[in-house]
Design a protein around this motif. Structure first.
Motif, PDB file in Angstrom:
ATOM      1  N   ALA A  59       0.886  -1.169   0.000  1.00 31.59           N
ATOM      2  CA  ALA A  59       0.000   0.000   0.000  1.00 31.59           C
ATOM      3  C   ALA A  59       0.921   1.215   0.000  1.00 31.59           C
ATOM      4  O   ALA A  59       1.945   1.212   0.691  1.00 31.59           O
ATOM      5  CB  ALA A  59      -0.905   0.023   1.227  1.00 31.59           C
ATOM      6  N   HIS A  60       0.582   2.236  -0.773  1.00 32.20           N
ATOM      7  CA  HIS A  60       1.500   3.382  -0.792  1.00 32.20           C
ATOM      8  C   HIS A  60       1.175   4.361   0.317  1.00 32.20           C
ATOM      9  O   HIS A  60       0.015   4.609   0.637  1.00 32.20           O
ATOM     10  CB  HIS A  60       1.541   4.051  -2.167  1.00 32.20           C
ATOM     11  CG  HIS A  60       0.300   4.750  -2.624  1.00 32.20           C
ATOM     12  ND1 HIS A  60       0.059   6.081  -2.361  1.00 32.20           N
ATOM     13  CD2 HIS A  60      -0.755   4.329  -3.353  1.00 32.20           C
ATOM     14  CE1 HIS A  60      -1.083   6.442  -2.924  1.00 32.20           C
ATOM     15  NE2 HIS A  60      -1.607   5.404  -3.525  1.00 32.20           N
ATOM     16  N   MET A  61       2.240   4.874   0.945  1.00 25.67           N
ATOM     17  CA  MET A  61       2.019   5.789   2.064  1.00 25.67           C
ATOM     18  C   MET A  61       2.111   7.253   1.639  1.00 25.67           C
ATOM     19  O   MET A  61       1.779   8.144   2.413  1.00 25.67           O
ATOM     20  CB  MET A  61       2.977   5.482   3.220  1.00 25.67           C
ATOM     21  CG  MET A  61       4.425   5.523   2.897  1.00 25.67           C
ATOM     22  SD  MET A  61       5.381   5.028   4.369  1.00 25.67           S
ATOM     23  CE  MET A  61       7.001   4.866   3.647  1.00 25.67           C
ATOM     24  N   LEU A 162      -7.056   9.752   1.814  1.00 26.10           N
ATOM     25  CA  LEU A 162      -7.545   8.367   1.914  1.00 26.10           C
ATOM     26  C   LEU A 162      -6.859   7.518   0.840  1.00 26.10           C
ATOM     27  O   LEU A 162      -6.687   6.318   0.996  1.00 26.10           O
ATOM     28  CB  LEU A 162      -9.069   8.322   1.775  1.00 26.10           C
ATOM     29  CG  LEU A 162      -9.818   8.761   3.045  1.00 26.10           C
ATOM     30  CD1 LEU A 162     -11.288   9.038   2.762  1.00 26.10           C
ATOM     31  CD2 LEU A 162      -9.683   7.712   4.149  1.00 26.10           C
ATOM     32  N   ASP A 163      -6.467   8.151  -0.254  1.00 21.80           N
ATOM     33  CA  ASP A 163      -5.570   7.575  -1.258  1.00 21.80           C
ATOM     34  C   ASP A 163      -4.151   7.819  -0.779  1.00 21.80           C
ATOM     35  O   ASP A 163      -3.633   8.918  -0.930  1.00 21.80           O
ATOM     36  CB  ASP A 163      -5.837   8.239  -2.616  1.00 21.80           C
ATOM     37  CG  ASP A 163      -4.874   7.784  -3.691  1.00 21.80           C
ATOM     38  OD1 ASP A 163      -4.139   6.816  -3.459  1.00 21.80           O
ATOM     39  OD2 ASP A 163      -4.844   8.412  -4.762  1.00 21.80           O
ATOM     40  N   ASP A 164      -3.435   6.923  -0.188  1.00 23.18           N
ATOM     41  CA  ASP A 164      -3.856   5.561   0.056  1.00 23.18           C
ATOM     42  C   ASP A 164      -3.690   5.193   1.528  1.00 23.18           C
ATOM     43  O   ASP A 164      -3.348   4.083   1.859  1.00 23.18           O
ATOM     44  CB  ASP A 164      -3.035   4.618  -0.831  1.00 23.18           C
ATOM     45  CG  ASP A 164      -3.503   3.186  -0.738  1.00 23.18           C
ATOM     46  OD1 ASP A 164      -4.689   2.952  -0.442  1.00 23.18           O
ATOM     47  OD2 ASP A 164      -2.683   2.285  -0.916  1.00 23.18           O
ATOM     48  N   GLN A 192       6.371   7.204  -3.118  1.00 22.67           N
ATOM     49  CA  GLN A 192       6.325   7.761  -4.479  1.00 22.67           C
ATOM     50  C   GLN A 192       5.446   7.018  -5.485  1.00 22.67           C
ATOM     51  O   GLN A 192       5.743   7.005  -6.671  1.00 22.67           O
ATOM     52  CB  GLN A 192       7.756   7.884  -5.027  1.00 22.67           C
ATOM     53  CG  GLN A 192       8.618   8.790  -4.158  1.00 22.67           C
ATOM     54  CD  GLN A 192       9.986   9.055  -4.778  1.00 22.67           C
ATOM     55  OE1 GLN A 192      10.102   9.217  -5.978  1.00 22.67           O
ATOM     56  NE2 GLN A 192      11.013   9.115  -3.959  1.00 22.67           N
ATOM     57  N   GLU A 193       4.356   6.428  -4.999  1.00 25.31           N
ATOM     58  CA  GLU A 193       3.416   5.801  -5.938  1.00 25.31           C
ATOM     59  C   GLU A 193       2.815   6.840  -6.861  1.00 25.31           C
ATOM     60  O   GLU A 193       2.644   6.622  -8.063  1.00 25.31           O
ATOM     61  CB  GLU A 193       2.307   5.074  -5.156  1.00 25.31           C
ATOM     62  CG  GLU A 193       1.386   4.206  -6.033  1.00 25.31           C
ATOM     63  CD  GLU A 193       0.164   4.924  -6.583  1.00 25.31           C
ATOM     64  OE1 GLU A 193      -0.568   4.313  -7.376  1.00 25.31           O
ATOM     65  OE2 GLU A 193      -0.075   6.093  -6.257  1.00 25.31           O
ATOM     66  N   GLU A 194       2.482   7.995  -6.287  1.00 26.18           N
ATOM     67  CA  GLU A 194       1.791   9.036  -7.053  1.00 26.18           C
ATOM     68  C   GLU A 194       2.665   9.626  -8.161  1.00 26.18           C
ATOM     69  O   GLU A 194       2.200  10.363  -9.013  1.00 26.18           O
ATOM     70  CB  GLU A 194       1.294  10.149  -6.116  1.00 26.18           C
ATOM     71  CG  GLU A 194       0.311   9.689  -5.036  1.00 26.18           C
ATOM     72  CD  GLU A 194      -1.060   9.289  -5.586  1.00 26.18           C
ATOM     73  OE1 GLU A 194      -1.275   9.397  -6.809  1.00 26.18           O
ATOM     74  OE2 GLU A 194      -1.912   8.870  -4.786  1.00 26.18           O
ATOM     75  N   LEU A 195       3.968   9.346  -8.116  1.00 21.81           N
ATOM     76  CA  LEU A 195       4.873   9.861  -9.143  1.00 21.81           C
ATOM     77  C   LEU A 195       5.212   8.795 -10.175  1.00 21.81           C
ATOM     78  O   LEU A 195       6.042   8.998 -11.053  1.00 21.81           O
ATOM     79  CB  LEU A 195       6.160  10.389  -8.490  1.00 21.81           C
ATOM     80  CG  LEU A 195       5.963  11.557  -7.524  1.00 21.81           C
ATOM     81  CD1 LEU A 195       7.288  11.973  -6.905  1.00 21.81           C
ATOM     82  CD2 LEU A 195       5.340  12.735  -8.249  1.00 21.81           C
ATOM     83  N   ILE A 301     -11.545  11.056  -5.689  1.00 21.77           N
ATOM     84  CA  ILE A 301     -10.109  10.770  -5.537  1.00 21.77           C
ATOM     85  C   ILE A 301      -9.266  11.986  -5.899  1.00 21.77           C
ATOM     86  O   ILE A 301      -9.579  12.709  -6.832  1.00 21.77           O
ATOM     87  CB  ILE A 301      -9.699   9.551  -6.396  1.00 21.77           C
ATOM     88  CG1 ILE A 301     -10.345   8.281  -5.830  1.00 21.77           C
ATOM     89  CG2 ILE A 301      -8.183   9.378  -6.434  1.00 21.77           C
ATOM     90  CD1 ILE A 301      -9.943   7.007  -6.549  1.00 21.77           C
ATOM     91  N   HIS A 302      -8.201  12.168  -5.158  1.00 22.65           N
ATOM     92  CA  HIS A 302      -7.262  13.292  -5.318  1.00 22.65           C
ATOM     93  C   HIS A 302      -7.906  14.637  -5.014  1.00 22.65           C
ATOM     94  O   HIS A 302      -7.517  15.665  -5.562  1.00 22.65           O
ATOM     95  CB  HIS A 302      -6.598  13.300  -6.712  1.00 22.65           C
ATOM     96  CG  HIS A 302      -5.568  12.210  -6.869  1.00 22.65           C
ATOM     97  ND1 HIS A 302      -4.713  12.130  -7.934  1.00 22.65           N
ATOM     98  CD2 HIS A 302      -5.271  11.165  -6.076  1.00 22.65           C
ATOM     99  CE1 HIS A 302      -3.919  11.073  -7.786  1.00 22.65           C
ATOM    100  NE2 HIS A 302      -4.250  10.469  -6.669  1.00 22.65           N
ATOM    101  N   SER A 303      -8.903  14.621  -4.151  1.00 19.83           N
ATOM    102  CA  SER A 303      -9.450  15.888  -3.638  1.00 19.83           C
ATOM    103  C   SER A 303      -9.274  15.859  -2.128  1.00 19.83           C
ATOM    104  O   SER A 303      -8.999  14.805  -1.555  1.00 19.83           O
ATOM    105  CB  SER A 303     -10.944  16.009  -3.987  1.00 19.83           C
ATOM    106  OG  SER A 303     -11.734  15.310  -3.042  1.00 19.83           O
TER     107      SER A 303
END
Ligand code: CO
Ligand code: ZN
Length: 325
Positions: A59-61, A162-164, A192-195, A301-303
């Motif tokens: 799970a990405h932190m 909440l993501d993630d 760095q999942e979001e990248l 998501i992403h808000s």
């Protein structure tokens, strides 16, 4: 579970700046497992030793955010995005730097049409009176997260991140109540999942697991006039079939579906048209790793106002636990 999620969501952890959230997760794990280590890129890897199958759960932190790029002579801060930041969701929000400095995100008012709003025509106002004044609090390259209180309303949680952190809470709950098993389980809290799924890539290479399951949020198709999607908030955890980063391995997908059916855990099937998750990087590691994902249905998501169902989270914990033991 709500208190844990609140703690996780309110910890700072913009991609590439995961120190604070990692410490929080580390202390939640305590000494419940055999080994906890931090790797070269900052992934937190918690291991339950065993002689059976090697299973990686990820799970990405990290969370999305912004990065200060330029401070003008009046002390307004220009910024770029870290991860998928919407200019529309960002407008009027507050951001907080790691040192606690808070700012308001606004835009150049001369903009003729809101449709043309871009992050490059927006700025962060920290109430500074000059560049020198601003620089006492914020440096170029400093990251900030969006603010969004974590609240419970009936069965749902509304919060930023909440993501993630939702996925992180599922892993932590699974660790807390892990039954006896021969399997060697690697709980990985990735960076760095979001990248671009960066931490998952390097951690999977170290572990070389026999199988991997990512736990992350996914979109839903249950809000007014949204794009059609067969996932709804509160309908149970989703077993991922595919997204832009991976087609899940049929055996992993079957395992998750079979466990859900056996245990009467409500579940849904997820086909996500855009976006990816850690399984996308893990399955391409070395000679390939059979990978799948359990997805938590998440609105907005992403808000700063993401929404997930507590029931879905609890069922995701059950499904994950039963699938790795
Ligand atoms: Co994301
Ligand atoms: Zn995510």
């Amino acid at each position: 579970m709500f208190d844990l999620i609140k703690r996780l969501c309110q910890s700072f952890g913009v991609s590439g700046n995961e120190e604070d959230i990692r410490d929080v997760i580390k202390s939640e794990i305590g000494n419940k497992l055999n080994e906890v280590r931090v790797d070269a890129l900052g992934n937190l890897i918690a291991v339950k030793k065993g002689k059976g199958k090697k299973i990686m759960v990820a799970a990405h932190m990290d969370e999305i955010g912004v990065l200060a790029t330029f401070i003008d002579e009046k002390g307004f801060i220009r910024f770029s995005n870290i991860g998928g930041v919407s200019q529309f969701f960002a407008l009027g929000q507050r951001v907080k730097f790691r040192n606690g400095v808070t700012g308001a995100v606004f835009y150049e008012e001369k903009l003729d049409d809101m449709k043309n709003l871009k992050l490059s025509s927006m700025y962060i106002d920290i109430g500074a009176i000059s560049r020198e004044d601003a620089e006492k609090k914020v440096q170029i390259g400093d990251a900030a997260c969006f603010l969004g209180e974590t609240v419970q309303e009936g069965d749902v949680i509304i919060s930023k991140a909440l993501d993630d952190r939702a996925g992180c809470s599922v892993l932590l709950q699974a660790i807390k109540n892990l039954p006896e098993t021969e399997n060697e389980i690697y709980f990985v809290f990735t960076v760095q999942e979001e990248l671009g799924l960066r931490g998952a890539k390097t951690s999977a290479y170290q572990i070389l697991p026999d199988m991997a399951i990512a736990v992350d949020v996914t979109k839903t198709g249950d809000t007014p006039e949204c794009k059609p999607m067969a996932v709804k908030c509160g309908g149970g955890p989703a077993v991922k079939i595919k997204d832009n980063s991976v087609i899940c391995h049929p055996e992993v997908r079957r395992l998750l579906e079979d466990k859900a059916k056996q245990l009467n855990i409500p579940y849904q099937l997820e086909v996500l048209s855009a976006g990816g998750t850690d399984a996308g990087a893990i399955h391409l590691t070395a000679g390939g790793v059979p990978s799948g994902a359990i997805s938590i249905p998440c609105r907005n998501i992403h808000s700063p106002s993401e929404i997930v169902s507590l029931k879905d989270l609890e069922n995701a914990v059950k499904l994950l636990t039963e699938s790795i033991i």
